[in-house]
Design a protein around this motif. Structure first.
Motif, PDB file in Angstrom:
ATOM      1  N   SER A  51       0.804  -1.215   0.000  1.00 54.40           N
ATOM      2  CA  SER A  51       0.000   0.000   0.000  1.00 54.40           C
ATOM      3  C   SER A  51       0.839   1.267   0.000  1.00 54.40           C
ATOM      4  O   SER A  51       0.345   2.338  -0.329  1.00 54.40           O
ATOM      5  CB  SER A  51      -0.911   0.005   1.236  1.00 54.40           C
ATOM      6  OG  SER A  51      -0.114  -0.014   2.404  1.00 54.40           O
ATOM      7  N   THR A  54      -6.136  -9.784   1.467  1.00 55.50           N
ATOM      8  CA  THR A  54      -5.306  -9.206   0.403  1.00 55.50           C
ATOM      9  C   THR A  54      -5.738  -9.725  -0.961  1.00 55.50           C
ATOM     10  O   THR A  54      -5.543  -9.064  -1.964  1.00 55.50           O
ATOM     11  CB  THR A  54      -3.807  -9.513   0.593  1.00 55.50           C
ATOM     12  OG1 THR A  54      -3.647 -10.928   0.679  1.00 55.50           O
ATOM     13  CG2 THR A  54      -3.255  -8.859   1.839  1.00 55.50           C
ATOM     14  N   PHE A  78      -8.221  -4.162  -2.588  1.00 59.06           N
ATOM     15  CA  PHE A  78      -7.467  -3.201  -1.802  1.00 59.06           C
ATOM     16  C   PHE A  78      -8.085  -3.143  -0.405  1.00 59.06           C
ATOM     17  O   PHE A  78      -9.291  -3.002  -0.260  1.00 59.06           O
ATOM     18  CB  PHE A  78      -7.525  -1.824  -2.479  1.00 59.06           C
ATOM     19  CG  PHE A  78      -6.590  -0.844  -1.864  1.00 59.06           C
ATOM     20  CD1 PHE A  78      -7.028   0.013  -0.865  1.00 59.06           C
ATOM     21  CD2 PHE A  78      -5.259  -0.796  -2.256  1.00 59.06           C
ATOM     22  CE1 PHE A  78      -6.149   0.906  -0.277  1.00 59.06           C
ATOM     23  CE2 PHE A  78      -4.373   0.100  -1.671  1.00 59.06           C
ATOM     24  CZ  PHE A  78      -4.827   0.950  -0.677  1.00 59.06           C
ATOM     25  N   TYR A 103      -8.552  -1.650   3.487  1.00 62.27           N
ATOM     26  CA  TYR A 103      -8.419  -0.549   4.443  1.00 62.27           C
ATOM     27  C   TYR A 103      -8.480  -1.195   5.818  1.00 62.27           C
ATOM     28  O   TYR A 103      -9.492  -1.809   6.168  1.00 62.27           O
ATOM     29  CB  TYR A 103      -9.566   0.448   4.266  1.00 62.27           C
ATOM     30  CG  TYR A 103      -9.641   1.014   2.857  1.00 62.27           C
ATOM     31  CD1 TYR A 103     -10.376   0.375   1.871  1.00 62.27           C
ATOM     32  CD2 TYR A 103      -8.942   2.176   2.521  1.00 62.27           C
ATOM     33  CE1 TYR A 103     -10.420   0.874   0.577  1.00 62.27           C
ATOM     34  CE2 TYR A 103      -8.988   2.682   1.234  1.00 62.27           C
ATOM     35  CZ  TYR A 103      -9.725   2.022   0.266  1.00 62.27           C
ATOM     36  OH  TYR A 103      -9.758   2.511  -1.018  1.00 62.27           O
ATOM     37  N   LYS A 122      -7.904   0.758  -5.174  1.00 59.77           N
ATOM     38  CA  LYS A 122      -7.802   1.914  -4.279  1.00 59.77           C
ATOM     39  C   LYS A 122      -8.872   2.946  -4.643  1.00 59.77           C
ATOM     40  O   LYS A 122      -8.962   3.378  -5.785  1.00 59.77           O
ATOM     41  CB  LYS A 122      -6.410   2.527  -4.421  1.00 59.77           C
ATOM     42  CG  LYS A 122      -6.057   3.445  -3.253  1.00 59.77           C
ATOM     43  CD  LYS A 122      -4.618   3.889  -3.386  1.00 59.77           C
ATOM     44  CE  LYS A 122      -4.320   5.145  -2.597  1.00 59.77           C
ATOM     45  NZ  LYS A 122      -3.856   4.896  -1.259  1.00 59.77           N
TER      46      LYS A 122
END
Lengths: 237, 539
Positions: free
Chosen positions: B111, B410, B414, B416, B465
């Motif tokens: 990231s 993963t 993406f 958070y 993302k």
């Protein structure tokens, strides 16, 4: 047909444990070491329970030869779905010398006593890697054998079997009663669920001695020495 | 650095601090780094820097996210003379090949990416001391790096900081089998230490999913929690001593192996959890517990979170001193494990799953206690299904269902990540509220973690993302946490990504004092810059 299946389960050192040779080279360290059911025996139990769930057989009897602790291994089989257990009590020096020939004599005697239609075993034990018990038991009973089975299906009073062999897969059809030994890809053993674990505590385990079955467990083999394989030398680039 | 300081930002409360970042963005465009020496980095470095900034920038470009990287501070750049010095003390261990440096420039989550061009691999404390002394005098920034498994972007460079890797400092120095104290260099991989100890009938007091790669120095620097904290406590209690190298190269030997030592201020506590910003840890002495003779792992399914909490209370009362872990995961986690890692569910589908581990010295005693607990849990219908494992292989299989959730995430897109400490009864409420709040914007919203410690790992995934999604998640999640007086980072630390959110969980006077300590120990600010402490602290 009695619809009864005998499943042999062996208590072995857990496969994840690091094996140590005893300082006097007479064997491996077993005291205080984690033991569990032989992985191939687990597969055999799973297959027996599956057959019972499909209503192709009526009762699954788990058998183990060894000291008092072998009862834990039988309990695991009961938790997976076996109906009752038979513990053949062999301990001390007799247990240290117990090998496939004696076990197959015991299983043959039990098969006759329990009027078993099928004997399910793991193809080999991970401690001795003998791969003999199934074959010897079939010979003693003069029953057909389906070894290294990766698929089993019952068809009336016959069994269709797929065997894993060097050249590939062999399809055979054998009569019952028979001895089948389980190979890795036969099935994936289930996790014993809590309700079954609770129920297993109430299932019966009967203890017998080899003499009761008319079996002499003296060994014709003598272990001379046990040693570790040579240490790996460092490579050179 | 000069530009940032000139803006007189007064410290205010959490929310108002973050609004000030609107002012930041308008004036940053004019700043550019100053280099006095002949640059080692070629002209392409400017493009790299610009793209690094874009990687962290906000959606519409006008509002910079608080987790984005700040402007590069005016550290010097690495020159040929610098490389010659490093090569002299670290022959063959000064790495400048871009392919070899690249993995150390990117974090485990992929990231964040830095643009360091130098990776140093010392083997001794003396070498670390010489490196830091030199870098301090040359005003070169240094990024200490262990296993690079951190989840908040704290382990990789932001710009061209020199990466100081402890990977070759992997010697076990001593183990005392009577007291159970292990002394080792900071680069020892946690799993290797576990193997070493297990042969001697001991275990490490901490265990985490990253054990195959993480190093003990990094664990201490981030005050890692993990799966055994419930039983053995935090590193603040189990670490007995540290050997450190300070920013000016001074070696601070606090490597005691004493269980009790009340002579003066306990300096090592300051460095535990300092995330490489106050000093570089080079050796650790840690108190290890005996290996339990009997370990059981139970995997249970519950219908509601209230039942899960009641199961926890029952567990504590009936299993008591043998309880060593109490973890949970929700049905979304199970779905991801099934889909991406092909791990089957050992029991029937339930909304919540619990992993309980017991560790004790007597198998019969533990089995009896466990049996009683399970019987009670089943008959009072707290638990709808479950399975038990005593064998090594099955134990590993059940634990992998909890340990590999991070890996499964993963593969989902993406991620958070939010690592929150909350009052135990409110833990899952945050997950439910987040799901409602995000609706269809997120691909998956999952909750799992160390429920026994009140620690939730809340994760949201999106196909790629998505700054709009990020804007929806933050600061919602931090405000929610602050409203329960929780911690916005229970165990992952602040690193790069969460440094500016510190005010959600700490008072401004406390943060100011942290800044003073940093200034005292690292006046030039060369150790792991841009991390842990918020940007608005005067340096």
């Amino acid at each position: 047909m009695s619809g009864r299946v005998l499943v042999g389960v062996k208590r072995v050192i857990d496969y994840a444990v690091k094996i140590r040779v005893k300082p006097d080279n007479t064997g491996v360290v077993t005291d205080g070491v984690k033991h569990s059911m032989n992985p191939f025996c687990e597969i055999a139990v799973e297959e027996a329970v599956k057959l019972k769930e499909k209503k192709l057989i009526k009762e699954v009897v788990a058998v183990s030869c060894g000291p008092q602790q072998s009862q834990e291994t039988i309990r695991t089989a009961l938790a997976m779905g076996a109906d009752r257990g038979i513990h053949v009590d062999v301990s001390g020096k007799d247990y240290e010398n117990l090998g496939p020939l004696q076990v197959s004599k015991i299983l043959a005697a039990l098969a006759k006593q329990e009027d078993a239609q099928l004997i399910l075993l793991g193809k080999q034990a991970i401690d001795d890697d003998c791969n003999q018990t199934g074959q010897m038991t079939a010979a003693l009973l003069d029953w057909p054998q389906g070894t290294f089975a990766s698929e089993v299906s019952l068809e009336g009073d016959k069994i269709n079997l797929v065997r894993e062999i060097d050249g590939g897969l062999e399809h055979i059809k054998i009569n019952t009663p028979a001895v089948i030994t389980a190979d890795l890809r036969l099935n994936t053993p289930r996790y014993a669920t809590l309700p079954n674990i609770m129920k297993a505590k109430k299932k019966k385990i009967v203890t017998v001695k080899p003499a009761d079955l008319g079996v002499d467990v003296t060994s014709r083999l003598e272990v001379l020495k046990v040693e570790e394989p040579p240490q790996r030398q460092a490579g050179r680039v | 650095m000069a530009g940032l300081l000139k803006r007189a930002l007064r410290l205010r409360t959490a929310l108002r601090c973050l609004c000030d970042y609107n002012m930041l963005s308008r004036s940053t465009a004019t700043l550019s780094p100053v280099d006095f020496h002949s640059p080692f980095l070629t002209c392409s470095s400017e493009q790299v820097l610009a793209s690094t900034r874009k990687l962290h920038a906000g959606a519409d470009g006008s509002k910079v996210s608080p987790s984005a990287a700040p402007e590069r501070l005016p550290f010097c750049r690495v020159t040929e003379e610098d490389l010659a010095f490093f090569r002299k003390i670290l022959a063959g261990r000064t790495i400048v090949d871009p392919d070899l440096v690249e993995p150390s420039n990117v974090d485990w989550l992929k990231s964040v990416r830095g643009s360091s061009e130098v990776l140093l691999r010392p083997q001794t404390t003396e070498e670390v001391s010489q490196i830091l002394s030199y870098c301090n005098s040359r005003n070169l920034a240094v990024n200490p790096q262990g296993g690079n498994t951190g989840l908040v972007g704290g382990s990789v460079p932001v710009y061209d900081e020199i990466i100081l890797s402890t990977s070759l400092m992997n010697k076990i120095l001593n183990f005392d089998s009577i007291s159970g104290v292990l002394t080792c260099q900071a680069g020892c991989v946690l799993e290797n230490l576990s193997f070493y100890l297990e042969e001697r009938d001991y275990i490490m007091p901490l265990d985490l999913g990253a054990k195959g790669s993480c190093q003990i120095g990094g664990n201490v620097a981030t005050n890692a929690g993990g799966l055994r904290l419930l039983r053995y406590g935090s590193l603040h209690g189990t670490v007995l001593g540290l050997e450190l190298v300070l920013a000016d190269g001074q070696v601070l030997d606090c490597l005691s192996t004493l269980r009790k030592d009340n002579t003066g201020y306990d300096l090592k506590q300051l460095f535990i959890g300092s995330e490489g910003t106050l000093g570089v840890i080079t050796a650790v002495s840690i108190l290890c517990p005996r290996k339990p003779k009997s370990v059981n792992v139970v995997f249970l399914g519950c219908e509601t979170f209230e039942q899960l909490l009641k199961t926890f209370q029952l567990c504590k009362s009936m299993l008591g001193e043998i309880l060593s872990a109490f973890e949970f995961l929700d049905s979304e986690c199970m779905r991801l494990l099934n889909t991406h890692l092909k791990l089957p569910n050992p029991i029937s589908d339930c909304p919540f799953y619990i992993v309980i581990e017991t560790s004790g010295s007597d198998p019969t005693h533990d089995a009896q206690k466990l049996h009683n607990f399970l019987e009670e849990a089943m008959t009072s219908s707290l638990v709808s299904d479950g399975t038990v494992a005593t064998e090594e292989a099955k134990i590993k299989a059940l634990w992998s269902l909890r340990e590999r959730v991070t890996e499964a995430l993963t593969h989902d897109g993406f991620t958070y990540k939010y690592d929150i400490s909350l009052p135990v009864e409110r833990i899952y409420q945050l997950v439910t509220d987040m799901r409602k709040h995000l609706g269809n914007r997120a691909k998956s919203v999952v909750g799992y973690g160390h429920v026994g410690d009140g620690n939730l790992h809340l994760n949201v995934t999106s196909p790629s993302k998505d700054p709009a999604l990020l804007a929806a998640i933050e600061p919602f999640v931090y405000e929610w946490t602050a409203s329960c007086r929780g911690s916005i980072s229970a165990e992952h630390g602040l690193g790069l990504k969460k440094r500016n959110y510190i005010y959600y969980s700490k008072q401004s006077q406390a943060v100011a004092l942290m800044g003073n300590i940093k200034a005292m120990l690292d006046p030039k600010g060369i150790l792991n810059p841009y991390k842990t402490l918020p940007d608005n602290l005067k340096q």
